[in-house]
Design a protein around this motif. Structure first.
Motif, PDB file in Angstrom:
ATOM      1  N   ALA A  27      22.145  24.048  45.947  1.00 38.52           N
ATOM      2  CA  ALA A  27      21.351  23.719  47.132  1.00 38.52           C
ATOM      3  C   ALA A  27      19.904  23.371  46.774  1.00 38.52           C
ATOM      4  O   ALA A  27      19.342  23.922  45.837  1.00 38.52           O
ATOM      5  CB  ALA A  27      21.374  24.887  48.114  1.00 38.52           C
ATOM      6  N   GLU A  28      19.336  22.444  47.536  1.00 35.34           N
ATOM      7  CA  GLU A  28      17.933  22.043  47.385  1.00 35.34           C
ATOM      8  C   GLU A  28      17.591  21.739  45.927  1.00 35.34           C
ATOM      9  O   GLU A  28      16.614  22.256  45.384  1.00 35.34           O
ATOM     10  CB  GLU A  28      17.005  23.119  47.937  1.00 35.34           C
ATOM     11  CG  GLU A  28      17.143  23.348  49.439  1.00 35.34           C
ATOM     12  CD  GLU A  28      16.157  24.359  49.977  1.00 35.34           C
ATOM     13  OE1 GLU A  28      14.951  24.062  49.964  1.00 35.34           O
ATOM     14  OE2 GLU A  28      16.598  25.445  50.404  1.00 35.34           O
ATOM     15  N   GLN A  57      14.020  20.269  45.000  1.00 35.27           N
ATOM     16  CA  GLN A  57      12.970  21.284  45.001  1.00 35.27           C
ATOM     17  C   GLN A  57      13.168  22.273  43.860  1.00 35.27           C
ATOM     18  O   GLN A  57      12.198  22.726  43.244  1.00 35.27           O
ATOM     19  CB  GLN A  57      12.935  22.017  46.338  1.00 35.27           C
ATOM     20  CG  GLN A  57      11.752  22.980  46.447  1.00 35.27           C
ATOM     21  CD  GLN A  57      11.681  23.669  47.793  1.00 35.27           C
ATOM     22  OE1 GLN A  57      12.543  23.474  48.652  1.00 35.27           O
ATOM     23  NE2 GLN A  57      10.672  24.499  47.990  1.00 35.27           N
ATOM     24  N   ASP A  71      24.197  17.984  45.572  1.00 34.97           N
ATOM     25  CA  ASP A  71      23.174  18.696  46.325  1.00 34.97           C
ATOM     26  C   ASP A  71      23.711  19.032  47.714  1.00 34.97           C
ATOM     27  O   ASP A  71      24.115  18.141  48.464  1.00 34.97           O
ATOM     28  CB  ASP A  71      21.913  17.835  46.456  1.00 34.97           C
ATOM     29  CG  ASP A  71      20.699  18.644  46.870  1.00 34.97           C
ATOM     30  OD1 ASP A  71      20.856  19.585  47.672  1.00 34.97           O
ATOM     31  OD2 ASP A  71      19.593  18.344  46.392  1.00 34.97           O
ATOM     32  N   GLY A  86      22.014  20.346  50.176  1.00 32.47           N
ATOM     33  CA  GLY A  86      20.986  20.384  51.198  1.00 32.47           C
ATOM     34  C   GLY A  86      20.290  21.728  51.242  1.00 32.47           C
ATOM     35  O   GLY A  86      20.249  22.456  50.255  1.00 32.47           O
ATOM     36  N   LEU A  87      19.748  22.085  52.390  1.00 30.37           N
ATOM     37  CA  LEU A  87      18.966  23.309  52.531  1.00 30.37           C
ATOM     38  C   LEU A  87      19.816  24.554  52.316  1.00 30.37           C
ATOM     39  O   LEU A  87      20.960  24.620  52.769  1.00 30.37           O
ATOM     40  CB  LEU A  87      18.328  23.366  53.915  1.00 30.37           C
ATOM     41  CG  LEU A  87      17.340  22.234  54.249  1.00 30.37           C
ATOM     42  CD1 LEU A  87      16.850  22.392  55.680  1.00 30.37           C
ATOM     43  CD2 LEU A  87      16.173  22.223  53.282  1.00 30.37           C
ATOM     44  N   ARG A  88      19.218  25.549  51.670  1.00 27.64           N
ATOM     45  CA  ARG A  88      19.943  26.786  51.425  1.00 27.64           C
ATOM     46  C   ARG A  88      20.288  27.502  52.729  1.00 27.64           C
ATOM     47  O   ARG A  88      21.341  28.124  52.833  1.00 27.64           O
ATOM     48  CB  ARG A  88      19.092  27.713  50.537  1.00 27.64           C
ATOM     49  CG  ARG A  88      19.050  27.299  49.083  1.00 27.64           C
ATOM     50  CD  ARG A  88      17.985  28.060  48.305  1.00 27.64           C
ATOM     51  NE  ARG A  88      16.646  27.562  48.612  1.00 27.64           N
ATOM     52  CZ  ARG A  88      15.533  28.082  48.116  1.00 27.64           C
ATOM     53  NH1 ARG A  88      15.594  29.127  47.310  1.00 27.64           N
ATOM     54  NH2 ARG A  88      14.353  27.571  48.422  1.00 27.64           N
ATOM     55  N   THR A 124      20.778  26.036  55.664  1.00 27.16           N
ATOM     56  CA  THR A 124      21.729  25.243  56.466  1.00 27.16           C
ATOM     57  C   THR A 124      22.465  24.271  55.545  1.00 27.16           C
ATOM     58  O   THR A 124      22.258  23.063  55.615  1.00 27.16           O
ATOM     59  CB  THR A 124      20.998  24.468  57.582  1.00 27.16           C
ATOM     60  OG1 THR A 124      19.954  23.668  56.995  1.00 27.16           O
ATOM     61  CG2 THR A 124      20.416  25.406  58.619  1.00 27.16           C
ATOM     62  N   PRO A 125      23.296  24.784  54.657  1.00 27.00           N
ATOM     63  CA  PRO A 125      23.964  23.918  53.679  1.00 27.00           C
ATOM     64  C   PRO A 125      24.977  22.970  54.325  1.00 27.00           C
ATOM     65  O   PRO A 125      25.508  23.242  55.406  1.00 27.00           O
ATOM     66  CB  PRO A 125      24.658  24.917  52.753  1.00 27.00           C
ATOM     67  CG  PRO A 125      24.896  26.114  53.611  1.00 27.00           C
ATOM     68  CD  PRO A 125      23.710  26.191  54.524  1.00 27.00           C
ATOM     69  N   TYR A 132      22.455  35.067  51.220  1.00 28.97           N
ATOM     70  CA  TYR A 132      23.205  34.061  51.979  1.00 28.97           C
ATOM     71  C   TYR A 132      24.605  34.558  52.334  1.00 28.97           C
ATOM     72  O   TYR A 132      25.537  33.772  52.475  1.00 28.97           O
ATOM     73  CB  TYR A 132      23.288  32.757  51.163  1.00 28.97           C
ATOM     74  CG  TYR A 132      21.935  32.303  50.689  1.00 28.97           C
ATOM     75  CD1 TYR A 132      21.033  31.714  51.569  1.00 28.97           C
ATOM     76  CD2 TYR A 132      21.526  32.520  49.372  1.00 28.97           C
ATOM     77  CE1 TYR A 132      19.767  31.338  51.153  1.00 28.97           C
ATOM     78  CE2 TYR A 132      20.260  32.147  48.951  1.00 28.97           C
ATOM     79  CZ  TYR A 132      19.385  31.550  49.841  1.00 28.97           C
ATOM     80  OH  TYR A 132      18.125  31.186  49.438  1.00 28.97           O
TER      81      TYR A 132
END
Length: 291
Positions: A53-54, A57, A73, A75-77, A79-80, A99
């Motif tokens: 995730a992410e 970054q 990837d 996406g956001l940790r 909201t994967p 999580y």
């Protein structure tokens, strides 16, 4: 003298073949994770990571170990993208308590195993060691045990170096802006590394999951004897604005050149982050003292 029958030999051969197959399967397991501490651990031990995730970054904050470009990837940790996770076709998903809410959803895609690194009242370094060894055994990665043992040995060697230092406490912080910062306590990964190096953390106050934020810049004045270690990333021009301020220039640590800015590190990392922090301290402190 033992008697080997054709049946016993065939059974032994079959068992050996099955064992080799299981080891090969474990070594080639496609793994995914939402957690950065586990991600850096998996990459460091050479696991077959297919999703994280992410990642953009992560590459900027953690820097090392380098995540292969073919890792998907998610996406956001927080909201994967579970569809992206499904397309990555993981055989195993590793997660932490941060999580845990996602376990039931991810469990529909692949088996989920949890390896917490940060838990209130527990040592993140020890938990990171335990997680690394457990994951290494699960994935048949001997590099995991080697990493644990090599880092422990290296920290012991570095501790001898720091016995020749000035004995001052160290304040490990991350700027949140020009007027406030996050400070890492003794129960953080950075704080644990300081302890293992024989150094004292200047922050003795309360923490929340290993750090405390936001702290007003003015609180630095209450720790005049400390070295200040600035740990990026810092937002925007926060560092430039801070270092131009009259308050900053008046701090004893600043006036006496007791400020060390190191490279970016994952603040809630595992053993790779601990190793990176220790390396920066060893490289940076002698340079600062001798200039």
């Amino acid at each position: 003298m033992p008697q080997f029958t054709r049946r016993s030999l065939l059974a032994a051969a079959a068992a050996s073949t099955a064992t080799r197959a299981l080891r090969a399967e474990a070594a080639g397991l496609r793994v995914a994770t939402l957690d950065w501490a586990l991600l850096e651990t998996l990459v460091a031990i050479g696991a077959n990571v297919v999703a994280g995730a992410e990642l953009r970054q992560f590459r900027q904050v953690a820097v090392k170990p380098e995540v292969p470009q073919d890792v998907a990837d998610l996406g956001l940790r927080g909201t994967p993208n579970f569809e992206a996770l499904r397309f990555a076709r993981p055989d195993l998903i590793l997660n932490t308590n941060f999580y845990a809410w996602a376990d039931p959803l991810m469990g529909r895609i692949a088996p989920v195993e949890s390896h917490p690194i940060y838990k209130p009242g527990e040592s993140p370094y020890i938990l990171a060691e335990q997680a690394t060894l457990a994951i290494g055994e699960r994935l048949r990665r001997p590099a995991a045990r080697r990493m644990v043992e090599a880092l422990a040995d290296r920290l012991d060697r570095y501790k001898d170096l720091f016995t020749k230092g000035d004995g001052r406490p160290v304040l490990p912080i991350n700027l949140g802006g020009a007027r406030h910062y996050r400070v890492f306590g003794s129960d953080s990964m950075f704080g644990e590394v300081l302890t293992r190096l024989g150094l004292t953390n200047a922050w003795t106050g309360a923490t929340s999951y290993s750090a405390m934020a936001p702290m007003g810049i003015e609180t630095m004045a209450s720790m005049p004897e400390a070295w200040i270690v600035l740990i990026p990333p810092h937002p925007g021009d926060a560092l430039a604005r801070l270092t131009e301020s009259a308050f900053w220039k008046a701090l004893p640590a600043v006036r006496e050149s007791r400020v060390l800015t190191i490279g970016s590190i994952n603040p809630y990392g595992a053993l790779p982050a601990a190793s990176r922090f220790a390396e920066f301290l060893v490289e940076g402190f002698p340079h600062v003292r001798n200039r």
